[in-house]
Write a protein that holds these residues in place. Structure first.
Motif, PDB file in Angstrom:
ATOM      1  N   GLU A 141     118.567  15.503  -6.937  1.00  0.00           N
ATOM      2  CA  GLU A 141     117.624  16.206  -6.064  1.00  0.00           C
ATOM      3  C   GLU A 141     116.171  16.071  -6.494  1.00  0.00           C
ATOM      4  OE1 GLU A 141     118.150  17.693  -3.243  1.00  0.00           O
ATOM      5  OE2 GLU A 141     120.326  17.525  -3.189  1.00  0.00           O
ATOM      6  N   GLU A 142     115.911  16.001  -7.790  1.00  0.00           N
ATOM      7  CA  GLU A 142     114.537  15.958  -8.274  1.00  0.00           C
ATOM      8  C   GLU A 142     114.368  14.850  -9.312  1.00  0.00           C
ATOM      9  OE1 GLU A 142     113.283  19.712  -9.747  1.00  0.00           O
ATOM     10  OE2 GLU A 142     113.795  20.819  -7.928  1.00  0.00           O
ATOM     11  N   TRP A 143     113.226  14.170  -9.191  1.00  0.00           N
ATOM     12  CA  TRP A 143     112.879  13.140 -10.157  1.00  0.00           C
ATOM     13  C   TRP A 143     111.496  13.448 -10.728  1.00  0.00           C
ATOM     14  CZ3 TRP A 143     116.177   9.320 -11.643  1.00  0.00           C
ATOM     15  CH2 TRP A 143     117.293   9.093 -10.825  1.00  0.00           C
ATOM     16  N   PRO A 144     111.332  13.362 -12.022  1.00  0.00           N
ATOM     17  CA  PRO A 144     109.999  13.617 -12.603  1.00  0.00           C
ATOM     18  C   PRO A 144     109.039  12.488 -12.241  1.00  0.00           C
ATOM     19  CG  PRO A 144     111.488  12.767 -14.274  1.00  0.00           C
ATOM     20  CD  PRO A 144     112.329  13.009 -13.055  1.00  0.00           C
ATOM     21  N   ALA A 145     107.760  12.782 -12.254  1.00  0.00           N
ATOM     22  CA  ALA A 145     106.747  11.760 -12.003  1.00  0.00           C
ATOM     23  C   ALA A 145     106.743  10.764 -13.163  1.00  0.00           C
ATOM     24  CB  ALA A 145     105.377  12.392 -11.843  1.00  0.00           C
ATOM     25  N   LEU A 146     106.731   9.489 -12.843  1.00  0.00           N
ATOM     26  CA  LEU A 146     106.751   8.464 -13.881  1.00  0.00           C
ATOM     27  C   LEU A 146     105.366   8.174 -14.435  1.00  0.00           C
ATOM     28  CD1 LEU A 146     109.234   5.898 -12.276  1.00  0.00           C
ATOM     29  CD2 LEU A 146     109.694   7.514 -14.130  1.00  0.00           C
ATOM     30  N   TYR A 147     104.330   8.450 -13.646  1.00  0.00           N
ATOM     31  CA  TYR A 147     102.979   8.082 -14.048  1.00  0.00           C
ATOM     32  C   TYR A 147     102.025   9.260 -13.919  1.00  0.00           C
ATOM     33  CZ  TYR A 147     105.173   3.604 -12.970  1.00  0.00           C
ATOM     34  OH  TYR A 147     106.041   2.554 -12.920  1.00  0.00           O
ATOM     35  N   ASP A 148     101.071   9.313 -14.822  1.00  0.00           N
ATOM     36  CA  ASP A 148      99.990  10.277 -14.751  1.00  0.00           C
ATOM     37  C   ASP A 148      98.834   9.580 -14.043  1.00  0.00           C
ATOM     38  OD1 ASP A 148      97.747  11.875 -15.191  1.00  0.00           O
ATOM     39  OD2 ASP A 148      98.455  12.554 -17.146  1.00  0.00           O
ATOM     40  N   LEU A 149      98.682   9.841 -12.740  1.00  0.00           N
ATOM     41  CA  LEU A 149      97.695   9.127 -11.940  1.00  0.00           C
ATOM     42  C   LEU A 149      96.272   9.391 -12.411  1.00  0.00           C
ATOM     43  CD1 LEU A 149      99.207   9.554  -8.362  1.00  0.00           C
ATOM     44  CD2 LEU A 149      99.510   7.671  -9.984  1.00  0.00           C
ATOM     45  N   ASP A 150      95.989  10.605 -12.861  1.00  0.00           N
ATOM     46  CA  ASP A 150      94.649  10.907 -13.357  1.00  0.00           C
ATOM     47  C   ASP A 150      94.345  10.104 -14.620  1.00  0.00           C
ATOM     48  OD1 ASP A 150      94.211  12.709 -11.296  1.00  0.00           O
ATOM     49  OD2 ASP A 150      94.943  14.425 -12.456  1.00  0.00           O
ATOM     50  N   ARG A 151      95.340  10.003 -15.473  1.00  0.00           N
ATOM     51  CA  ARG A 151      95.131   9.241 -16.711  1.00  0.00           C
ATOM     52  C   ARG A 151      94.931   7.757 -16.408  1.00  0.00           C
ATOM     53  NH1 ARG A 151      93.032   7.423 -19.800  1.00  0.00           N
ATOM     54  NH2 ARG A 151      93.304   7.111 -22.051  1.00  0.00           N
ATOM     55  N   LEU A 152      95.676   7.218 -15.475  1.00  0.00           N
ATOM     56  CA  LEU A 152      95.511   5.816 -15.101  1.00  0.00           C
ATOM     57  C   LEU A 152      94.126   5.572 -14.507  1.00  0.00           C
ATOM     58  CD1 LEU A 152      98.994   4.995 -13.548  1.00  0.00           C
ATOM     59  CD2 LEU A 152      98.075   4.172 -15.719  1.00  0.00           C
ATOM     60  N   ALA A 153      93.660   6.512 -13.702  1.00  0.00           N
ATOM     61  CA  ALA A 153      92.336   6.366 -13.091  1.00  0.00           C
ATOM     62  C   ALA A 153      91.236   6.380 -14.144  1.00  0.00           C
ATOM     63  CB  ALA A 153      92.106   7.483 -12.078  1.00  0.00           C
ATOM     64  N   ALA A 154      91.470   7.071 -15.256  1.00  0.00           N
ATOM     65  CA  ALA A 154      90.471   7.174 -16.315  1.00  0.00           C
ATOM     66  C   ALA A 154      90.577   6.044 -17.335  1.00  0.00           C
ATOM     67  CB  ALA A 154      90.624   8.527 -17.028  1.00  0.00           C
ATOM     68  N   ASN A 155      91.470   5.123 -17.101  1.00  0.00           N
ATOM     69  CA  ASN A 155      91.667   4.026 -18.052  1.00  0.00           C
ATOM     70  C   ASN A 155      90.381   3.229 -18.286  1.00  0.00           C
ATOM     71  OD1 ASN A 155      93.282   1.951 -19.571  1.00  0.00           O
ATOM     72  ND2 ASN A 155      92.570   0.688 -17.857  1.00  0.00           N
ATOM     73  N   GLU A 156      90.136   2.871 -19.537  1.00  0.00           N
ATOM     74  CA  GLU A 156      88.969   2.077 -19.883  1.00  0.00           C
ATOM     75  C   GLU A 156      89.343   0.713 -20.463  1.00  0.00           C
ATOM     76  OE1 GLU A 156      86.643   4.414 -22.518  1.00  0.00           O
ATOM     77  OE2 GLU A 156      86.136   5.951 -21.025  1.00  0.00           O
ATOM     78  N   VAL A 157      90.617   0.514 -20.707  1.00  0.00           N
ATOM     79  CA  VAL A 157      91.071  -0.762 -21.260  1.00  0.00           C
ATOM     80  C   VAL A 157      91.059  -1.816 -20.147  1.00  0.00           C
ATOM     81  CG1 VAL A 157      92.986  -1.980 -22.345  1.00  0.00           C
ATOM     82  CG2 VAL A 157      92.539   0.421 -22.915  1.00  0.00           C
ATOM     83  N   PRO A 158      90.432  -2.973 -20.369  1.00  0.00           N
ATOM     84  CA  PRO A 158      90.393  -4.010 -19.331  1.00  0.00           C
ATOM     85  C   PRO A 158      91.795  -4.440 -18.908  1.00  0.00           C
ATOM     86  CG  PRO A 158      88.814  -4.501 -21.062  1.00  0.00           C
ATOM     87  CD  PRO A 158      89.653  -3.360 -21.567  1.00  0.00           C
ATOM     88  N   VAL A 159      92.016  -4.473 -17.598  1.00  0.00           N
ATOM     89  CA  VAL A 159      93.316  -4.839 -17.040  1.00  0.00           C
ATOM     90  C   VAL A 159      93.115  -5.907 -15.969  1.00  0.00           C
ATOM     91  CG1 VAL A 159      95.315  -4.051 -15.724  1.00  0.00           C
ATOM     92  CG2 VAL A 159      94.298  -2.556 -17.444  1.00  0.00           C
ATOM     93  N   ALA A 160      93.956  -6.931 -15.988  1.00  0.00           N
ATOM     94  CA  ALA A 160      93.949  -7.954 -14.943  1.00  0.00           C
ATOM     95  C   ALA A 160      95.365  -8.075 -14.398  1.00  0.00           C
ATOM     96  CB  ALA A 160      93.467  -9.290 -15.483  1.00  0.00           C
ATOM     97  N   ALA A 161      95.481  -8.135 -13.083  1.00  0.00           N
ATOM     98  CA  ALA A 161      96.801  -8.194 -12.455  1.00  0.00           C
ATOM     99  C   ALA A 161      96.831  -9.302 -11.415  1.00  0.00           C
ATOM    100  CB  ALA A 161      97.135  -6.858 -11.794  1.00  0.00           C
ATOM    101  N   ALA A 162      97.924 -10.047 -11.379  1.00  0.00           N
ATOM    102  CA  ALA A 162      98.129 -11.055 -10.345  1.00  0.00           C
ATOM    103  C   ALA A 162      98.853 -10.408  -9.178  1.00  0.00           C
ATOM    104  CB  ALA A 162      98.944 -12.223 -10.892  1.00  0.00           C
ATOM    105  N   VAL A 163      98.316 -10.558  -7.992  1.00  0.00           N
ATOM    106  CA  VAL A 163      98.949 -10.068  -6.771  1.00  0.00           C
ATOM    107  C   VAL A 163      99.350 -11.286  -5.946  1.00  0.00           C
ATOM    108  CG1 VAL A 163      98.646  -8.762  -4.630  1.00  0.00           C
ATOM    109  CG2 VAL A 163      97.639  -7.927  -6.769  1.00  0.00           C
ATOM    110  N   TYR A 164     100.648 -11.518  -5.835  1.00  0.00           N
ATOM    111  CA  TYR A 164     101.128 -12.647  -5.041  1.00  0.00           C
ATOM    112  C   TYR A 164     101.198 -12.187  -3.583  1.00  0.00           C
ATOM    113  CZ  TYR A 164     102.463 -13.801  -9.795  1.00  0.00           C
ATOM    114  OH  TYR A 164     102.451 -14.018 -11.157  1.00  0.00           O
ATOM    115  N   PHE A 165     100.294 -12.692  -2.778  1.00  0.00           N
ATOM    116  CA  PHE A 165     100.091 -12.150  -1.440  1.00  0.00           C
ATOM    117  C   PHE A 165     101.355 -12.198  -0.579  1.00  0.00           C
ATOM    118  CE2 PHE A 165      98.557 -12.192   2.962  1.00  0.00           C
ATOM    119  CZ  PHE A 165      97.738 -11.063   2.936  1.00  0.00           C
ATOM    120  N   ASP A 166     102.165 -13.225  -0.771  1.00  0.00           N
ATOM    121  CA  ASP A 166     103.394 -13.365   0.028  1.00  0.00           C
ATOM    122  C   ASP A 166     104.630 -12.921  -0.739  1.00  0.00           C
ATOM    123  OD1 ASP A 166     101.989 -14.498   2.237  1.00  0.00           O
ATOM    124  OD2 ASP A 166     101.912 -16.410   1.168  1.00  0.00           O
ATOM    125  N   ASP A 167     104.452 -12.101  -1.762  1.00  0.00           N
ATOM    126  CA  ASP A 167     105.559 -11.638  -2.595  1.00  0.00           C
ATOM    127  C   ASP A 167     106.641 -10.985  -1.739  1.00  0.00           C
ATOM    128  OD1 ASP A 167     107.220 -10.317  -4.504  1.00  0.00           O
ATOM    129  OD2 ASP A 167     105.537 -10.201  -5.889  1.00  0.00           O
TER     130      ASP A 167
END
Length: 220
Positions: A141-167
């Motif tokens: 019935e219930e699942w805990p949140a996997l991510y802290d969205l506020d913490r992710l938004a405050a991230n300062e570590v450089p991140v690069a992600a590949a987005v495959y448009f036709d994935d």
């Protein structure tokens, strides 16, 4: 498609067995579409279907659909999307039922993608021991949140992600929405690769270069 239809009609008789003794059903044949999100998935499917209902064909189907080397992939698949939500309740099965074009009796026969269905834990020998557990998870019935969205938004570590448009597996719009929620992240959008693009050295080199340009210091 005529060859696929003839094969499906033959499998519908219910007496074609895989090397491990499992019956090769039409819906298990449809699951081979999982490979379409990889390169060269379409070519591999073409070669497989052209082989016909041979011993080699049956061994390849078993290898691609048995989950013998990774049963937890199937057992945990839907539950990983349960973050902060109610029961997953076999969402893929419910969605498929809403689209008659994907029925086993429909022609042309359509293949399915990266979805896990409850019937797999009955028809696939390697998954049967997990049947009770997956039913419990599907009803949770219930699942805990996997991510802290506020913490992710405050991230300062450089991140690069590949987005495959036709994935085929992950909607590019959702990928870009996710990247936009992460601080100091840059998304590189490309249609040159399938979901397994990271296996190409050029992709990894492009991502490390992006991180380095954002101050990641990967070359230091």
């Amino acid at each position: 498609m005529e060859t696929v239809a003839a094969l499906a009609d033959r499998l519908a008789e219910g007496d074609v067995l895989l090397p491990d003794g499992d019956t090769l059903t039409v819906r298990r044949l449809q699951f081979l579409g999982l490979d379409f999100g990889m390169k060269p998935g379409y070519e591999r499917m073409h070669w497989l279907i052209e082989e016909g209902l041979t011993t080699g064909f049956l061994h390849q189907v078993l290898a691609r659909t048995s989950f013998g080397d990774n049963p937890l992939y199937a057992a945990m698949h839907e539950s990983i999307y349960g973050s902060g939500q109610g029961p997953t309740a076999w969402a893929a099965e419910r969605e498929r039922a809403a689209h008659p074009a994907f029925a086993e009796t429909a022609r042309p026969l359509l293949f399915t993608g990266e979805m896990i269905y409850p019937w797999m834990f009955e028809e696939v020998r390697e998954l049967r021991p997990f049947r009770g557990a997956v039913e419990v998870m599907a009803a949770r019935e219930e699942w805990p949140a996997l991510y802290d969205l506020d913490r992710l938004a405050a991230n300062e570590v450089p991140v690069a992600a590949a987005v495959y448009f036709d994935d085929m597996y992950v909607d590019s719009g959702l990928q870009l929405e996710t990247a936009a929620r992460i601080g100091n992240a840059e998304a590189w959008v490309t249609n040159e690769y399938e979901h397994d693009g990271l296996g190409d050295d050029r992709v990894f080199a492009r991502l490390t270069k992006l991180v380095d340009e954002r101050g990641g210091g990967l070359r230091g």
